[in-house]
Enzyme design. Structure first.
Site, mmCIF file in Angstrom:
data_model
loop_
_atom_site.group_PDB
_atom_site.id
_atom_site.type_symbol
_atom_site.label_atom_id
_atom_site.label_comp_id
_atom_site.label_asym_id
_atom_site.label_seq_id
_atom_site.Cartn_x
_atom_site.Cartn_y
_atom_site.Cartn_z
ATOM 1 N N THR B 139 0.828 -1.211 0.000
ATOM 2 C CA THR B 139 0.000 0.000 0.000
ATOM 3 C C THR B 139 0.862 1.260 0.000
ATOM 4 O O THR B 139 1.885 1.324 0.688
ATOM 5 C CB THR B 139 -0.900 -0.014 1.251
ATOM 6 N N GLU B 140 0.429 2.246 -0.748
ATOM 7 C CA GLU B 140 1.138 3.530 -0.812
ATOM 8 C C GLU B 140 0.191 4.657 -0.398
ATOM 9 O O GLU B 140 -1.034 4.465 -0.412
ATOM 10 C CB GLU B 140 1.655 3.766 -2.239
ATOM 11 N N PRO B 141 0.741 5.828 -0.083
ATOM 12 C CA PRO B 141 -0.133 6.934 0.347
ATOM 13 C C PRO B 141 -1.264 7.204 -0.653
ATOM 14 O O PRO B 141 -2.391 7.462 -0.247
ATOM 15 C CB PRO B 141 0.829 8.125 0.454
ATOM 16 N N SER B 145 -6.667 0.804 -2.399
ATOM 17 C CA SER B 145 -7.453 -0.232 -3.073
ATOM 18 C C SER B 145 -6.982 -0.467 -4.507
ATOM 19 O O SER B 145 -7.340 -1.472 -5.115
ATOM 20 C CB SER B 145 -8.936 0.181 -3.091
ATOM 21 N N GLN B 287 -35.736 -10.456 26.866
ATOM 22 C CA GLN B 287 -35.796 -10.891 25.475
ATOM 23 C C GLN B 287 -34.810 -10.151 24.569
ATOM 24 O O GLN B 287 -34.195 -10.745 23.687
ATOM 25 C CB GLN B 287 -37.215 -10.723 24.932
ATOM 26 N N LEU B 346 -22.863 -4.866 27.764
ATOM 27 C CA LEU B 346 -22.097 -4.612 28.979
ATOM 28 C C LEU B 346 -22.305 -3.194 29.517
ATOM 29 O O LEU B 346 -21.701 -2.829 30.531
ATOM 30 C CB LEU B 346 -20.602 -4.884 28.750
ATOM 31 N N GLU B 371 -6.159 -5.288 4.024
ATOM 32 C CA GLU B 371 -6.174 -6.528 3.226
ATOM 33 C C GLU B 371 -7.417 -6.606 2.347
ATOM 34 O O GLU B 371 -8.049 -7.652 2.222
ATOM 35 C CB GLU B 371 -6.116 -7.760 4.138
ATOM 36 N N PHE B 391 -14.700 -2.254 -10.909
ATOM 37 C CA PHE B 391 -13.604 -1.457 -10.336
ATOM 38 C C PHE B 391 -13.296 -0.245 -11.202
ATOM 39 O O PHE B 391 -12.780 0.742 -10.736
ATOM 40 C CB PHE B 391 -12.330 -2.290 -10.214
#
Lengths: 248, 392
Positions: B139-141, B145, B287, B346, B371, B391
């Site tokens: 990956t580059e700046p 994708s 429930q 929680l 990824e 794409f």
């Protein structure tokens, strides 16, 4: 030194315990099995003897093929060989007789068994195999050193410890203290791969019928509701303990 | 942080589909995580530091190259074992799993598959033992994708290559000794180069202030006229397919890992729901809480079987990239939803470091992005089933 470590295949302590067939059989459905903790302390001490004193370590279990993963784990941890006596473990005496037969055949110098297994908690097997093989015996063993054919064992007694000297062949009933929990080993990947090549020998049982039979199992009664008594009402507390709980 | 009381859910007895060896591998990793990762991970995440003390342990349990052959220091295990190890590690923390994924699938895998024998002998044993940690530069700046648009490049200078460019969002970069870097040659073809720390002009500044994967170290790789020896080029594969092959392996591991994070959140919420009393009864009796828990275990069970099947296909060499994309996308999305629902169950406790849920939730924001993003994996499935490329 040839060491035999007796390994029981027992339910994990977090397992939910149920019985089947009219409360006469332990229901293994959904139960995870592990190496009996008292045996695992012994196995870990045996690994120490292997690494520091060149001992050869065999593990043994009396049980069906379903117990083999437990033996494989012991091999992955570092035992050199495993033996499974192909019969269901019934009572303590029948298991002890099977183990005594293995011990006589293998001429082991040191037999490390757990003080008791955490499933049926019989606590009889170590003493019985010592008797059947006419070996020295130290129970509740929390420390063990071997020098040649002499051994020094530390035994837990009420309120303290006792150090005894003895000689091989020796059977111990081991427990926590032989090593600590933090010493217990997790099999590493290399160990798991090596275990593939180590021998796991299945032998036929000798004729040894059980002397006792389980008739019925019962779980403890469920805990009742808690009754809170105000701190300034001691008379009420005494009354309840005396008349209701009937403990004083 | 509280003691780790984790009990793994197995609603459909998936264990019966695993071999004894799979279970031994899985249980060993599980035990190790309980003993070595759970007690320390919250502190490291709070400090935003990678726990270097666990590197040896990761190597011992086989987290570095579990499927790499033993002759190169790996464990020679199958793909399901690899997946189970990733599941257990991510049950502890996605950041720790990221370190293991990068080392195994993005550094050791390309050296094993695309490298020559000298490169395998030189690097793989040291990477398997954890003596060296690796990182992966794709990956580059300006190219995330769209990796084929990369601008990092190298020129053939006769006796060496001259590498220039920059990579971004690189796990392990700040302390890695070795980087597998993807760059274009003068003809615009993508090749892999092994760059070592200490080469002149190679720097690895750390990325600070992340709210995710805080127990993992992330950085940049900057190449300013770095002279790379010619023997450091991976000779056996080039083109975008080479790094994508690595990503197939890593994404497969992530699909398993996400199940681990989801199981931990579910297990925590289930236990809490039985202990936490409101209106005079445990909240698990209401429930709305049961709906959350029932949906969680349903989704976890579905993911377990999807991923187990993918493992069988990987073992047979039949899993496609698109199938891996589906599992990565589904499982990470499943995990992030479970983390958010568990966090709600929680209440206020869910946002504290007393419990692992908020950490998992924040970690999964990275996992759903790296990824191949959640959206890109959807387009991969779309392309696979329609044959039409969305794409471009």
């Amino acid at each position: 030194m040839k060491i035999l470590v007796c390994i029981s295949h027992v339910p994990d302590t977090t397992s939910k315990i149920n019985f089947s067939e009219g409360d006469t059989k332990f229901d293994t459905n959904g139960v995870q099995f592990v190496i009996n903790p008292n045996d695992e302390f012994g196995l870990t001490r045996a690994m120490w003897f292997k690494e520091k004193q060149g001992a050869n370590v065999t593990v043994v279990n009396v049980g069906g093929a379903d117990t083999e993963p437990t033996l494989r784990k012991a091999l992955a941890i570092g035992a050199d060989a495993a033996i499974r006596v192909n019969t269901q473990a019934t009572d303590g005496f029948s298991v002890a007789k099977q183990l005594a037969n293995v011990i006589k055949d293998g001429a082991y110098d040191l037999v490390i068994a757990g003080r008791e297994s955490i499933d049926y908690n019989g606590g009889m097997v170590p003493g019985m195999i010592a008797g059947l093989t006419q070996a020295n015996f130290v129970n509740n063993c929390i420390g063990l050193e071997v020098d040649g054919t002499s051994a020094k064992a530390v035994r837990e007694i009420d309120g303290g410890k006792e150090t005894v000297s003895t000689s091989l062949p020796l059977v111990i009933g081991g427990q926590k203290g032989l090593v600590e929990e933090s010493d217990l080993r997790i099999p590493n990947m290399r160990g798991i791969m090596m275990a593939r090549k180590k021998p796991l020998t299945v032998i036929d049982p000798i004729d040894a019928s059980a002397e006792t039979t389980s008739i019925k199992f019962e779980k403890p009664a469920p805990k009742g509701a808690v009754k809170l008594v105000s701190a300034d009402n001691l008379d009420e507390l005494v009354n309840l303990l005396h008349n209701e709980a009937k403990v004083i | 942080m509280r003691p780790d009381l984790f009990e793994a859910p197995d609603y459909y007895n998936l264990d019966e589909l695993l071999t004894d060896e799979h279970k031994l591998v899985r249980d060993a990793a599980r035990e190790w995580v309980k003993r070595e990762v759970s007690p320390i991970i919250e502190d490291y995440a709070q400090k935003a530091e990678f726990p270097t003390e666990i590197i040896n342990g990761l190597a011992e349990i086989g987290a570095f190259g579990p499927y790499i052959p033993m002759e190169y220091g790996g464990a020679g295990l199958d793909q399901i074992s690899y997946g189970l190890i990733m599941q257990e590690i991510e049950r502890g923390d996605s950041g720790v799993r990221s370190t293991a994924s990068v080392q195994s699938s993005l550094v050791m895998y390309p050296i094993w598959k695309y490298g020559n024998e000298e490169q395998r002998q030189k690097y793989l044993p040291k990477l398997a033992s954890g003596e060296w940690i690796g990182c992966f530069g794709l990956t580059e700046p300006d190219h995330g994708s769209n990796p084929s648009g990369m601008v990092t490049n190298f020129k053939d200078m006769g006796d060496h290559y001259l590498l220039n460019g920059a990579k971004m969002w690189i796990s392990n970069a700040p302390f890695a000794q070795v980087a597998v870097v993807w760059a274009k040659n003068e003809e615009g073809r993508i090749h892999g180069l092994i760059v070592e720390r200490g080469m002149e002009g190679f720097t690895t500044p750390e990325t600070h202030n992340k709210w995710s994967l805080r127990a993992s170290s992330t950085g940049e790789l900057i190449f300013d006229n770095v002279k790379v020896p010619k023997e450091n080029l991976l000779p056996n594969k080039s083109g975008l397919g080479a790094p994508l092959g690595c990503l197939d392996s890593a994404r497969y591991g992530i699909a398993w890992g996400a199940i681990g994070a989801a199981m931990d959140c579910y297990d925590t919420a289930l236990r809490y729901s039985k202990e936490r009393m409101q209106f005079g009864k445990p909240i698990g009796q209401f429930q709305l809480q049961q709906k959350k828990l029932a949906e969680m275990i349903t989704e976890i069970t579905k993911a377990q079987f999807l991923t187990w099947r993918l493992g069988v296909l990987r073992n047979e060499g039949k899993a496609t990239s698109a199938q891996i994309s589906m599992a990565k996308r589904n499982n990470v999305d499943m995990a992030i939803h479970i983390a958010r629902e568990a966090r709600q169950m929680l209440g206020g406790m869910g946002i504290t470091g007393e419990y692992s849920i908020m950490r998992h939730s924040m970690n999964l924001e990275s996992v759903i992005t790296y990824e191949g993003t959640h959206d890109i994996h959807l387009l991969i499935t779309g392309l696979d089933i329609t044959g039409l490329n969305a794409f471009k």
